[in-house]
Design a protein around this motif. Structure first.
Motif, PDB file in Angstrom:
ATOM      1  N   MET A   1      26.661  12.598  15.279  1.00  0.00           N
ATOM      2  CA  MET A   1      25.753  12.144  16.355  1.00  0.00           C
ATOM      3  C   MET A   1      24.279  12.320  15.862  1.00  0.00           C
ATOM      4  N   VAL A   2      23.350  11.574  16.045  1.00  0.00           N
ATOM      5  CA  VAL A   2      21.835  11.530  15.645  1.00  0.00           C
ATOM      6  C   VAL A   2      21.184  11.717  17.055  1.00  0.00           C
ATOM      7  N   ILE A   3      20.334  12.582  17.319  1.00  0.00           N
ATOM      8  CA  ILE A   3      19.361  12.499  18.472  1.00  0.00           C
ATOM      9  C   ILE A   3      17.951  12.435  17.952  1.00  0.00           C
ATOM     10  N   GLN A   4      17.191  11.300  18.590  1.00  0.00           N
ATOM     11  CA  GLN A   4      15.639  11.324  18.016  1.00  0.00           C
ATOM     12  C   GLN A   4      14.996  11.189  19.152  1.00  0.00           C
ATOM     13  N   ASP A   5      13.770  11.840  18.949  1.00  0.00           N
ATOM     14  CA  ASP A   5      12.533  11.686  20.086  1.00  0.00           C
ATOM     15  C   ASP A   5      11.300  11.198  19.267  1.00  0.00           C
ATOM     16  N   ASN A   6      10.979  10.121  19.626  1.00  0.00           N
ATOM     17  CA  ASN A   6       9.308   9.742  19.148  1.00  0.00           C
ATOM     18  C   ASN A   6       9.482   9.364  17.718  1.00  0.00           C
ATOM     19  N   SER A   7      10.412   9.168  17.254  1.00  0.00           N
ATOM     20  CA  SER A   7      10.699   8.761  15.773  1.00  0.00           C
ATOM     21  C   SER A   7      10.114   7.269  15.540  1.00  0.00           C
ATOM     22  N   PRO A   8       9.825   7.073  14.230  1.00  0.00           N
ATOM     23  CA  PRO A   8       9.332   5.432  13.885  1.00  0.00           C
ATOM     24  C   PRO A   8      10.639   4.702  13.889  1.00  0.00           C
ATOM     25  N   VAL A   9      10.102   3.248  14.090  1.00  0.00           N
ATOM     26  CA  VAL A   9      11.212   2.297  14.334  1.00  0.00           C
ATOM     27  C   VAL A   9      12.366   2.440  12.865  1.00  0.00           C
ATOM     28  N   ARG A  10      11.488   2.648  11.643  1.00  0.00           N
ATOM     29  CA  ARG A  10      12.357   2.402  10.431  1.00  0.00           C
ATOM     30  C   ARG A  10      13.178   3.865  10.223  1.00  0.00           C
TER      31      ARG A  10
ATOM     32  N   GLY B   1       0.696  -1.393   0.044  1.00  0.00           N
ATOM     33  CA  GLY B   1      -0.048   0.028   0.077  1.00  0.00           C
ATOM     34  C   GLY B   1       0.811   1.170   0.038  1.00  0.00           C
ATOM     35  N   GLY B   2       0.411   2.255  -0.821  1.00  0.00           N
ATOM     36  CA  GLY B   2       1.209   3.590  -0.910  1.00  0.00           C
ATOM     37  C   GLY B   2       0.646   4.501   0.158  1.00  0.00           C
ATOM     38  N   GLU B   3       1.508   5.699   0.133  1.00  0.00           N
ATOM     39  CA  GLU B   3       1.392   6.739   1.124  1.00  0.00           C
ATOM     40  C   GLU B   3       0.231   7.589   0.703  1.00  0.00           C
ATOM     41  N   ASP B   4      -0.372   7.488  -0.696  1.00  0.00           N
ATOM     42  CA  ASP B   4      -1.411   8.423  -0.893  1.00  0.00           C
ATOM     43  C   ASP B   4      -2.822   7.706  -0.959  1.00  0.00           C
ATOM     44  N   GLY B   5      -3.061   6.643   0.095  1.00  0.00           N
ATOM     45  CA  GLY B   5      -4.608   6.155  -0.048  1.00  0.00           C
ATOM     46  C   GLY B   5      -4.410   4.856  -0.872  1.00  0.00           C
ATOM     47  N   GLU B   6      -5.896   4.660  -1.311  1.00  0.00           N
ATOM     48  CA  GLU B   6      -6.379   3.562  -2.239  1.00  0.00           C
ATOM     49  C   GLU B   6      -5.504   3.697  -3.522  1.00  0.00           C
ATOM     50  N   ILE B   7      -5.029   2.232  -3.763  1.00  0.00           N
ATOM     51  CA  ILE B   7      -4.194   1.748  -4.705  1.00  0.00           C
ATOM     52  C   ILE B   7      -4.860   0.982  -5.810  1.00  0.00           C
TER      53      ILE B   7
ATOM     54  N   PHE C   1      -0.226  -4.708   8.162  1.00  0.00           N
ATOM     55  CA  PHE C   1       1.117  -4.621   8.565  1.00  0.00           C
ATOM     56  C   PHE C   1       1.759  -2.764   8.425  1.00  0.00           C
ATOM     57  N   THR C   2       1.843  -2.324   9.354  1.00  0.00           N
ATOM     58  CA  THR C   2       1.945  -0.792   9.428  1.00  0.00           C
ATOM     59  C   THR C   2       3.420  -0.586   9.805  1.00  0.00           C
ATOM     60  N   GLN C   3       4.002   0.758   9.353  1.00  0.00           N
ATOM     61  CA  GLN C   3       5.117   1.264   9.764  1.00  0.00           C
ATOM     62  C   GLN C   3       5.044   1.649  11.070  1.00  0.00           C
ATOM     63  N   LYS C   4       4.121   2.110  11.620  1.00  0.00           N
ATOM     64  CA  LYS C   4       4.341   2.823  13.077  1.00  0.00           C
ATOM     65  C   LYS C   4       3.238   2.166  13.769  1.00  0.00           C
ATOM     66  N   ALA C   5       3.292   1.738  14.998  1.00  0.00           N
ATOM     67  CA  ALA C   5       2.738   1.310  15.953  1.00  0.00           C
ATOM     68  C   ALA C   5       1.456   2.080  16.429  1.00  0.00           C
ATOM     69  N   GLU C   6       1.792   3.469  16.273  1.00  0.00           N
ATOM     70  CA  GLU C   6       0.338   4.492  16.699  1.00  0.00           C
ATOM     71  C   GLU C   6      -0.441   4.221  15.472  1.00  0.00           C
ATOM     72  N   ASN C   7      -0.404   3.800  14.442  1.00  0.00           N
ATOM     73  CA  ASN C   7      -1.480   3.596  13.498  1.00  0.00           C
ATOM     74  C   ASN C   7      -2.272   2.561  13.764  1.00  0.00           C
ATOM     75  N   ILE C   8      -1.751   1.488  14.615  1.00  0.00           N
ATOM     76  CA  ILE C   8      -2.744   0.193  14.834  1.00  0.00           C
ATOM     77  C   ILE C   8      -3.874   0.649  15.301  1.00  0.00           C
ATOM     78  N   PRO C   9      -4.320   1.343  16.266  1.00  0.00           N
ATOM     79  CA  PRO C   9      -5.612   1.439  16.843  1.00  0.00           C
ATOM     80  C   PRO C   9      -6.557   1.959  15.493  1.00  0.00           C
TER      81      PRO C   9
ATOM     82  N   LEU D   1       4.297   5.996   6.926  1.00  0.00           N
ATOM     83  CA  LEU D   1       4.949   6.795   7.829  1.00  0.00           C
ATOM     84  C   LEU D   1       4.324   7.923   8.013  1.00  0.00           C
ATOM     85  N   SER D   2       3.571   8.644   7.248  1.00  0.00           N
ATOM     86  CA  SER D   2       3.117  10.097   7.468  1.00  0.00           C
ATOM     87  C   SER D   2       1.585   9.821   8.009  1.00  0.00           C
TER      88      SER D   2
END
Length: 363
Positions: free
Chosen positions: A274-283, A128-134, A174-182, A157-158
């Motif tokens: 050095m990279v500092i991340q906060d609340n970033s996706p696993v990817r 599935g793409g980022e732009d909706g139905e395919i 299957f999603t890229q971000k756990a926040e999308n599951i609900p 991701l977006s």
């Protein structure tokens, strides 16, 4: 005479006492052996009784036979004009070819119904793409009425872009971000899992970069008031350093260099110390690690990674402390980055992620 008589009497009693002690010792050994045997028998009887009662109350579940993946036929449907998904499509297809009997790739614009009617398909996997139905409505209806297992692997991701009518077709999402599951859970009864795409090994790997892509620190996350990232941004530790920032709310930090959507992330990751991340996706975490760059991630960022190889912070104080520690110890940074890169290489390849998908669906 009386004394001599008593001595003879004591001498006669000693053999008797010795015999009694020997008999008692023998009896004690036999009694212990009998007691141990009875204890074992009682435990076995009790275990057998509990198992019998359990089987009466809850009969044993039938274990389904293992699915042999090398016997599976997979229909793989990919987006038509999504450039971001094209390389992912190739990597997923190549991985599945190692795992299943056959895989047939079809572009989303092609009708699905005729293929399902004439072929023996065990799984339909849609990218599935980022732009909706395919998929066109005709193909959606064909999938909706088909008894074949259907899975959707989203490049989301977006955020959630697909409609309920589309998501409800699938048995697995299957999603890229756990926040999308609900959100997907509210749309359908599909089983939803977070399975991020691994880093593309042809893009994310250690490499030299141009001077313009170099930086001391690369911060990924929003500049929310009172957050750990803002606290670090205002700290003297960043004074005089070249800092890139990606996220919302960074405009007031005029000395920082904003990262734009079109820029080459692989080059910027490689160019940063050095990279500092906060609340970033696993990817995002995996891609930085694949480049061999050291990173400090918030606990919320590392929560969905089943490993402790990524350095994390849980407060403003801990972020400042660890930043100062690793900034002044280049060897420690390199060692931590090497461990993270090895972890990604051996645990997050496209072959392993494709196998994870099959395990979720068929096990």
């Amino acid at each position: 005479m009386q004394v001599k008589s008593q001595k003879n009497k004591l001498s006669a009693e000693q053999p008797n006492r010795l015999l009694i002690r020997q008999m008692n010792a023998t009896l004690n050994r036999k009694l212990k052996s009998i007691q141990h045997h009875l204890t074992v028998q009682q435990a076995d009887l009790q275990q057998h009784l509990m198992q019998t009662l359990q089987n009466v109350i809850l009969p044993p579940k039938e274990v389904p036979p293992d699915i042999v993946y090398k016997q599976l036929n997979v229909l793989f449907i990919t987006p038509c004009n999504d450039r971001a998904s094209s390389s992912i499509s190739i990597l997923v297809e190549q991985s599945l070819r190692h795992l299943v009997k056959s895989i047939y790739e079809m572009k989303a614009i092609q009708p699905v119904g005729p293929y399902l009617e004439r072929s023996k398909t065990d799984l339909v996997l849609v990218l599935g793409g980022e732009d909706g139905e395919i998929l066109p409505e005709e193909s959606m209806e064909a999938l909706r009425t088909s008894p074949v297992k259907k899975a959707l692997w989203l490049t989301d991701l977006s955020g959630v872009k697909h409609s309920e009518s589309f998501i409800s077709i699938f048995d697995y999402v299957f999603t890229q971000k756990a926040e999308n599951i609900p959100s997907y859970g509210r749309m359908s009864s599909a089983r939803c899992y977070e399975v991020p795409f691994p880093p593309d090994p042809n893009v994310y790997y250690p490499q030299s970069v141009l001077k313009q892509d170099e930086s001391d620190v690369y911060i990924i996350g929003d500049a929310q008031p009172g957050s750990s990232l803002v606290d670090l941004a205002n700290h003297a530790l960043l004074s005089g350093k070249v800092v890139r920032v990606e996220g919302k709310g960074w405009k007031r930090f005029e000395s920082f260099i904003p990262v734009h959507a079109h820029e080459d992330r692989a080059a910027l990751y490689n160019g940063s110390k050095m990279v500092i991340q906060d609340n970033s996706p696993v990817r995002s975490v995996l891609e930085v690690a694949a480049c061999g760059t050291f990173q400090l991630n918030s606990i919320s960022t590392n929560r969905n990674l089943d490993t402790d190889v990524f350095q994390s912070y849980n407060s403003q104080e801990e972020l400042i402390e660890k930043f100062d520690f690793y900034w002044n110890r280049v060897d420690q940074r390199r060692l931590a980055a090497s461990r993270a890169m090895a972890y990604v290489k051996y645990n997050h390849s496209y072959l392993q992620s494709s196998l994870q998908l099959l395990d979720r669906i068929f096990r």
